[in-house]
Design a protein around this motif. Structure first.
Motif, PDB file in Angstrom:
ATOM      1  N   LYS A 188       4.791  -4.048   3.982  1.00  0.00           N
ATOM      2  CA  LYS A 188       5.661  -2.932   3.606  1.00  0.00           C
ATOM      3  C   LYS A 188       6.400  -3.218   2.298  1.00  0.00           C
ATOM      4  O   LYS A 188       6.681  -2.321   1.520  1.00  0.00           O
ATOM      5  CB  LYS A 188       6.684  -2.657   4.717  1.00  0.00           C
TER       6      LYS A 188
ATOM      7  N   VAL B 161       2.781  -4.360  -0.747  1.00  0.00           N
ATOM      8  CA  VAL B 161       1.448  -3.789  -0.994  1.00  0.00           C
ATOM      9  C   VAL B 161       1.574  -2.374  -1.566  1.00  0.00           C
ATOM     10  O   VAL B 161       2.240  -1.516  -0.967  1.00  0.00           O
ATOM     11  CB  VAL B 161       0.606  -3.792   0.297  1.00  0.00           C
TER      12      VAL B 161
ATOM     13  N   ILE C 174       0.984   0.904  -1.744  1.00  0.00           N
ATOM     14  CA  ILE C 174       0.427   2.039  -1.006  1.00  0.00           C
ATOM     15  C   ILE C 174       1.515   3.103  -0.967  1.00  0.00           C
ATOM     16  O   ILE C 174       2.702   2.779  -0.836  1.00  0.00           O
ATOM     17  CB  ILE C 174       0.024   1.612   0.436  1.00  0.00           C
ATOM     18  N   TRP C 175       1.095   4.352  -1.111  1.00  0.00           N
ATOM     19  CA  TRP C 175       2.055   5.455  -1.094  1.00  0.00           C
ATOM     20  C   TRP C 175       1.613   6.498  -0.108  1.00  0.00           C
ATOM     21  O   TRP C 175       0.430   6.632   0.200  1.00  0.00           O
ATOM     22  CB  TRP C 175       2.174   6.067  -2.501  1.00  0.00           C
TER      23      TRP C 175
ATOM     24  N   TRP D 190       6.289  13.106  -1.675  1.00  0.00           N
ATOM     25  CA  TRP D 190       6.036  11.665  -1.679  1.00  0.00           C
ATOM     26  C   TRP D 190       7.136  10.992  -0.883  1.00  0.00           C
ATOM     27  O   TRP D 190       8.313  11.287  -1.089  1.00  0.00           O
ATOM     28  CB  TRP D 190       6.032  11.125  -3.107  1.00  0.00           C
TER      29      TRP D 190
ATOM     30  N   GLY E   5       9.092   7.591  -0.001  1.00  0.00           N
ATOM     31  CA  GLY E   5       9.335   6.203  -0.405  1.00  0.00           C
ATOM     32  C   GLY E   5      10.230   5.540   0.601  1.00  0.00           C
ATOM     33  O   GLY E   5      11.090   6.180   1.202  1.00  0.00           O
ATOM     34  N   THR E   6      10.038   4.246   0.794  1.00  0.00           N
ATOM     35  CA  THR E   6      10.889   3.536   1.716  1.00  0.00           C
ATOM     36  C   THR E   6      12.054   2.904   0.972  1.00  0.00           C
ATOM     37  O   THR E   6      12.838   2.194   1.568  1.00  0.00           O
ATOM     38  CB  THR E   6      10.104   2.429   2.439  1.00  0.00           C
ATOM     39  N   GLY E   7      12.118   3.157  -0.323  1.00  0.00           N
ATOM     40  CA  GLY E   7      13.229   2.614  -1.086  1.00  0.00           C
ATOM     41  C   GLY E   7      13.139   1.119  -1.308  1.00  0.00           C
ATOM     42  O   GLY E   7      14.121   0.455  -1.586  1.00  0.00           O
ATOM     43  N   GLN E   8      11.929   0.575  -1.194  1.00  0.00           N
ATOM     44  CA  GLN E   8      11.767  -0.868  -1.335  1.00  0.00           C
ATOM     45  C   GLN E   8      11.750  -1.282  -2.795  1.00  0.00           C
ATOM     46  O   GLN E   8      12.051  -2.413  -3.133  1.00  0.00           O
ATOM     47  CB  GLN E   8      10.414  -1.309  -0.754  1.00  0.00           C
ATOM     48  N   ALA E   9      11.309  -0.381  -3.649  1.00  0.00           N
ATOM     49  CA  ALA E   9      10.834  -0.833  -4.948  1.00  0.00           C
ATOM     50  C   ALA E   9      11.875  -1.421  -5.895  1.00  0.00           C
ATOM     51  O   ALA E   9      11.727  -2.553  -6.325  1.00  0.00           O
ATOM     52  CB  ALA E   9      10.128   0.315  -5.649  1.00  0.00           C
TER      53      ALA E   9
ATOM     54  N   PHE F 239       1.180   5.695 -10.826  1.00  0.00           N
ATOM     55  CA  PHE F 239       0.688   6.101  -9.513  1.00  0.00           C
ATOM     56  C   PHE F 239       1.614   7.121  -8.859  1.00  0.00           C
ATOM     57  O   PHE F 239       2.802   7.198  -9.189  1.00  0.00           O
ATOM     58  CB  PHE F 239       0.578   4.879  -8.592  1.00  0.00           C
ATOM     59  N   ALA F 240       1.033   7.848  -7.938  1.00  0.00           N
ATOM     60  CA  ALA F 240       1.788   8.683  -7.001  1.00  0.00           C
ATOM     61  C   ALA F 240       2.818   9.551  -7.747  1.00  0.00           C
ATOM     62  O   ALA F 240       2.461  10.244  -8.701  1.00  0.00           O
ATOM     63  CB  ALA F 240       2.432   7.806  -5.923  1.00  0.00           C
ATOM     64  N   SER F 241       4.092   9.511  -7.353  1.00  0.00           N
ATOM     65  CA  SER F 241       5.094  10.403  -7.938  1.00  0.00           C
ATOM     66  C   SER F 241       5.284  10.142  -9.431  1.00  0.00           C
ATOM     67  O   SER F 241       5.539  11.072 -10.195  1.00  0.00           O
ATOM     68  CB  SER F 241       6.431  10.253  -7.203  1.00  0.00           C
TER      69      SER F 241
ATOM     70  N   GLU G 136       2.656  11.913 -11.346  1.00  0.00           N
ATOM     71  CA  GLU G 136       2.936  13.349 -11.384  1.00  0.00           C
ATOM     72  C   GLU G 136       4.021  13.686 -12.407  1.00  0.00           C
ATOM     73  O   GLU G 136       3.927  14.665 -13.137  1.00  0.00           O
ATOM     74  CB  GLU G 136       3.362  13.847  -9.994  1.00  0.00           C
TER      75      GLU G 136
ATOM     76  N   LEU H 238       4.972   1.110 -10.368  1.00  0.00           N
ATOM     77  CA  LEU H 238       4.766   1.461  -8.964  1.00  0.00           C
ATOM     78  C   LEU H 238       5.959   2.199  -8.377  1.00  0.00           C
ATOM     79  O   LEU H 238       7.068   1.640  -8.306  1.00  0.00           O
ATOM     80  CB  LEU H 238       4.515   0.192  -8.158  1.00  0.00           C
ATOM     81  N   PRO H 239       5.795   3.412  -7.906  1.00  0.00           N
ATOM     82  CA  PRO H 239       6.870   4.099  -7.182  1.00  0.00           C
ATOM     83  C   PRO H 239       7.206   3.333  -5.907  1.00  0.00           C
ATOM     84  O   PRO H 239       6.471   2.429  -5.501  1.00  0.00           O
ATOM     85  CB  PRO H 239       6.250   5.469  -6.847  1.00  0.00           C
ATOM     86  N   PRO H 240       8.324   3.684  -5.277  1.00  0.00           N
ATOM     87  CA  PRO H 240       8.703   3.008  -4.022  1.00  0.00           C
ATOM     88  C   PRO H 240       7.520   2.958  -3.052  1.00  0.00           C
ATOM     89  O   PRO H 240       6.871   3.974  -2.812  1.00  0.00           O
ATOM     90  CB  PRO H 240       9.832   3.895  -3.482  1.00  0.00           C
ATOM     91  N   LEU H 241       7.263   1.783  -2.516  1.00  0.00           N
ATOM     92  CA  LEU H 241       6.093   1.575  -1.654  1.00  0.00           C
ATOM     93  C   LEU H 241       6.308   2.251  -0.301  1.00  0.00           C
ATOM     94  O   LEU H 241       7.428   2.348   0.184  1.00  0.00           O
ATOM     95  CB  LEU H 241       5.847   0.086  -1.474  1.00  0.00           C
TER      96      LEU H 241
END
Lengths: 86, 147, 147, 86
Positions: free
Chosen positions: C113, C116, C118-119, C131, C133-137, D14-16, D19, D80-83
């Motif tokens: 989580k 990796v 993945i979205w 979209w 997001g889990t707010g991890q980034a 990627f992703a958002s 866009e 990378l947007p938030p995973l």
């Protein structure tokens, strides 16, 4: 009032304990007010009974109990060798 | 006899029992028969149980676990003769969050080992047979207490 | 692409991959698609990935986990369109002892989580798409560091 | 010795983020010695780029890196947007 009726307890033995005493079930007539410890003393007097540990795991009517738990007429008391599930 | 089974365990079936649209995290545990015990090669293994009490105790463990965490629990233990590698126990726990699912799954296997009256007899490669105890018993005197 | 799959995940297959006669304890985790998110009913959900990095990162997580605990790890993440209740991720970890299997399984899902790429994009019952997001980034800047 | 060659970095979105900027890939010619932060500044100057967060998650050549990581000619930089795996 003094009752003279005895307390009959259905004792079950399993696995290694059943092998040591050579029996899986015995009905014991104990004095009224007897506890699990009294039932264990009864078992220890039987052939092979001395091999039981000092404080084996016991269950009364399908639930774990300690050695000081009271027994009533018709109770089922199981003496359980070390568990090995899982 | 819903918790004891004399046929191979089906983890996918247990997972299906507990999964629901609002329970997206599923933790599971499977215990299989090992090929060695105390350094000796094991040929096969037989589980026996005090059936009525094992069922009652498994039911109590499931009930307690579902009361303590917001999860659903499915649990099976195999009895009878098992080959090496076969599953002896399978547990599936589903909850909305994985914290709860993991904690509850772990709780179920610990309580099962501590409380459920099941015994195993191993037959070793040299032909000898032995009852195997985990040494849990003597100190355990009540369902709520730790040995 | 061994870690990402565009077809339904097979936990039993993962368990078979990691089980061995000397690894008798198997902990597993399955994450399924929930029917609600933030109070809104979810109709369906699409996972996408930065494929090459997701594969590399999953490989690193498996390798690190197998180096830290004496276990074997199998891991799959679904991509593409998923229906409610379908498995998005499946993890199986086998070890000689359940402590290690549980700890390593938990580690794998947490690292997946966190690391990796993945979205997911959810389509809600009202037709809107978002979209998620889990707010991890933002705080995560290196593979070893915690956000 | 002063090198005049620029550092070309293949930036993936990627992703958002893809866009918001309306693109999934762009090759940026940066000054030699450029860092991830320089590439992000380059992206922010593009239409929609101002919407990127201050410190987005970045990966260089398939591995997570911080904003101060150096970029070499031919590197792939993913923003990378938030995973949301798992």
């Amino acid at each position: 009032m003094v009752t003279t009726a005895s307390t009959t307890v259905h004792i079950l033995l399993f696995a290694s304990y059943a092998e040591r005493l050579g029996l899986e079930r015995i009905d014991a007539a104990l004095r009224p007010g007897a506890t699990v410890a009294d039932a264990l003393a009864y078992l220890r007097a039987l052939p092979g009974g001395a091999e039981l540990p000092a404080r084996p795991l016991c269950a009364r009517n399908l639930a774990h109990v300690g050695a000081d738990a009271a027994l009533a007429d018709g109770d089922e008391l199981a003496v359980l060798p070390p568990l090995a599930g899982g | 006899m819903p918790f004891l089974s004399d046929t191979p365990l089906d983890l996918a079936g247990l997972i299906a029992e507990v999964t629901a649209p609002d329970r997206g995290g599923i933790a599971a545990f499977v215990g299989t028969v090992r090929d060695h015990h105390g350094g000796r090669p094991v040929a096969e293994l037989e589980y026996s149980a005090y059936g009525a009490m094992a069922e009652a105790e498994c039911g109590r463990i499931v009930e307690e676990t579902e009361r303590r965490w917001p999860v659903r629990v499915a649990l099976r233990h195999r009895i009878g003769l098992l080959a090496i590698g076969e599953a002896a126990v399978a547990i599936a726990v589903a909850g909305a969050h994985r914290d709860e699912a993991f904690a509850a799954c772990r709780h179920v296997i610990e309580e099962l080992k501590r409380r459920v009256p099941i015994w195993k007899r191993e037959r070793y490669a040299d032909g000898t047979v032995e009852w195997v105890g985990t040494g849990q018993a003597p100190g355990l005197t009540a369902p709520g207490g730790r040995p």
